[in-house]
Design a protein around this motif. Sequence first.
Motif, PDB file in Angstrom:
ATOM      1  N   UNK A 127       0.838  -1.195   0.000  1.00  0.00           N
ATOM      2  CA  UNK A 127       0.000   0.000   0.000  1.00  0.00           C
ATOM      3  C   UNK A 127       0.876   1.249   0.000  1.00  0.00           C
ATOM      4  N   UNK A 128       2.174   1.013  -0.293  1.00  0.00           N
ATOM      5  CA  UNK A 128       3.139   2.095  -0.481  1.00  0.00           C
ATOM      6  C   UNK A 128       4.240   1.576  -1.401  1.00  0.00           C
ATOM      7  N   UNK A 129       5.105   2.450  -1.843  1.00  0.00           N
ATOM      8  CA  UNK A 129       6.244   2.011  -2.646  1.00  0.00           C
ATOM      9  C   UNK A 129       7.275   1.396  -1.700  1.00  0.00           C
ATOM     10  N   UNK A 130       7.521   0.116  -1.874  1.00  0.00           N
ATOM     11  CA  UNK A 130       8.462  -0.590  -1.006  1.00  0.00           C
ATOM     12  C   UNK A 130       9.898  -0.480  -1.508  1.00  0.00           C
ATOM     13  N   UNK A 131      10.071  -0.528  -2.826  1.00  0.00           N
ATOM     14  CA  UNK A 131      11.421  -0.413  -3.388  1.00  0.00           C
ATOM     15  C   UNK A 131      11.318  -0.099  -4.874  1.00  0.00           C
ATOM     16  N   UNK A 132      12.251   0.712  -5.349  1.00  0.00           N
ATOM     17  CA  UNK A 132      12.339   1.053  -6.765  1.00  0.00           C
ATOM     18  C   UNK A 132      13.718   0.674  -7.275  1.00  0.00           C
ATOM     19  N   UNK A 133      13.759  -0.191  -8.293  1.00  0.00           N
ATOM     20  CA  UNK A 133      15.012  -0.553  -8.953  1.00  0.00           C
ATOM     21  C   UNK A 133      15.011   0.125 -10.316  1.00  0.00           C
ATOM     22  N   UNK A 163      -1.085   3.481  -5.847  1.00  0.00           N
ATOM     23  CA  UNK A 163       0.238   3.997  -5.460  1.00  0.00           C
ATOM     24  C   UNK A 163       1.306   3.745  -6.530  1.00  0.00           C
ATOM     25  N   UNK A 164       1.507   2.500  -7.003  1.00  0.00           N
ATOM     26  CA  UNK A 164       2.555   2.291  -8.015  1.00  0.00           C
ATOM     27  C   UNK A 164       2.231   2.940  -9.354  1.00  0.00           C
ATOM     28  N   UNK A 165       0.941   3.044  -9.680  1.00  0.00           N
ATOM     29  CA  UNK A 165       0.570   3.681 -10.942  1.00  0.00           C
ATOM     30  C   UNK A 165       0.923   5.165 -10.923  1.00  0.00           C
ATOM     31  N   UNK A 166       0.662   5.832  -9.810  1.00  0.00           N
ATOM     32  CA  UNK A 166       1.048   7.236  -9.692  1.00  0.00           C
ATOM     33  C   UNK A 166       2.571   7.385  -9.710  1.00  0.00           C
ATOM     34  N   UNK A 167       3.264   6.469  -9.041  1.00  0.00           N
ATOM     35  CA  UNK A 167       4.725   6.509  -9.010  1.00  0.00           C
ATOM     36  C   UNK A 167       5.286   6.342 -10.420  1.00  0.00           C
ATOM     37  N   UNK A 168       4.738   5.404 -11.179  1.00  0.00           N
ATOM     38  CA  UNK A 168       5.175   5.179 -12.556  1.00  0.00           C
ATOM     39  C   UNK A 168       5.016   6.445 -13.384  1.00  0.00           C
ATOM     40  N   UNK A 169       3.873   7.100 -13.262  1.00  0.00           N
ATOM     41  CA  UNK A 169       3.603   8.306 -14.025  1.00  0.00           C
ATOM     42  C   UNK A 169       4.544   9.448 -13.642  1.00  0.00           C
ATOM     43  N   UNK A 193      -5.730   6.796 -11.934  1.00  0.00           N
ATOM     44  CA  UNK A 193      -4.275   6.636 -12.045  1.00  0.00           C
ATOM     45  C   UNK A 193      -3.910   5.635 -13.128  1.00  0.00           C
ATOM     46  N   UNK A 194      -4.734   4.600 -13.323  1.00  0.00           N
ATOM     47  CA  UNK A 194      -4.464   3.632 -14.387  1.00  0.00           C
ATOM     48  C   UNK A 194      -4.655   4.268 -15.758  1.00  0.00           C
ATOM     49  N   UNK A 195      -5.688   5.072 -15.884  1.00  0.00           N
ATOM     50  CA  UNK A 195      -5.954   5.750 -17.154  1.00  0.00           C
ATOM     51  C   UNK A 195      -4.817   6.695 -17.528  1.00  0.00           C
TER      52      UNK A 195
END
Length: 292
Positions: A127-133, A163-169, A193-195
């Motif tokens: 439910x949050x960003x745990x790690x970004x590689x 959460x990850x969709x917003x992070x990706x954007x 966020x998916x759209x």
Amino acid sequence: MDANELLKKVRKIEIKTRGLSHNIFAGEYHSAFKGRGVIFSEVREYEPGDDIRDIDWNVTSRHNKPYVKVYEEEREMTVMLLVDVSGSRDFGAFGDTKKEKMAEVAATLAFSSIQNNDKVGVIFFSDKIEKFIPPKKGKKHILLIIREIIDFQPESKGTNIDVPLQFLTNVVKKRSTAFLISDFIDDHDYFKSMSIANRKHDLAGIQIYDRRDAEMPDVGLVRLRDMETGADVWVDTSSSKVRKKYAKDWYERQQKLASVVNRCGVDMASITTDEDFVKALLGLFRRRAIAR
């Protein structure tokens, strides 16, 4: 998990998924995902039939005759894997656990991508960003990703796909092909966020689920635990009413998921933990190749 056991698991997944990606998926992957972007190559003199929208007016004004911009397919691509590491991924009543199946699917996608000289990055989320590689190339990088998928321990157990969709954007600036790998057991609203993510990137969803997510067996009175909240509850599974309600909830969740991805224009593949994922991934690749 000790280091030797982890290395054995990484090696086992590498042998299986690298072979699949080389012998089965490489061509399908290329057809489905390569050439979706174009980059500027050069300018040349205008020829009859050229699109006037491609005229380079700056060059044209300098030479007093029309020149057009020439584009080519972008050969190098960035692949992002959005991997669900919430508590529910540890569940598995049939075949593998969701976590194990996610690792195989993600590894196959990663090996397919490096065969095309693409960069691969990962966003681990609960439910949050745990790690970004961040995206990189190479086998060593892929093996690091597989090791993390197998052994990563999240701080949180919940799920929030928004959460990850917003992070990706917001974080991944270059247009990428993104695979959202999850069981999609999430009551949050992630349509917006998916759209947005699918407009900026090329998004596909891969649902990994266990057959027991959809159907409750008749085994009498049992204690069930929510793997994300840790809450225990006693359930009388011999009650047909209880089993029907359980199945109804799953059906409605699936209908909601189908509605969201269809409205967003996102392709989806669903894979159970006890089935071979090859057919489902090939189907996803071929649908996308046809849609191009």
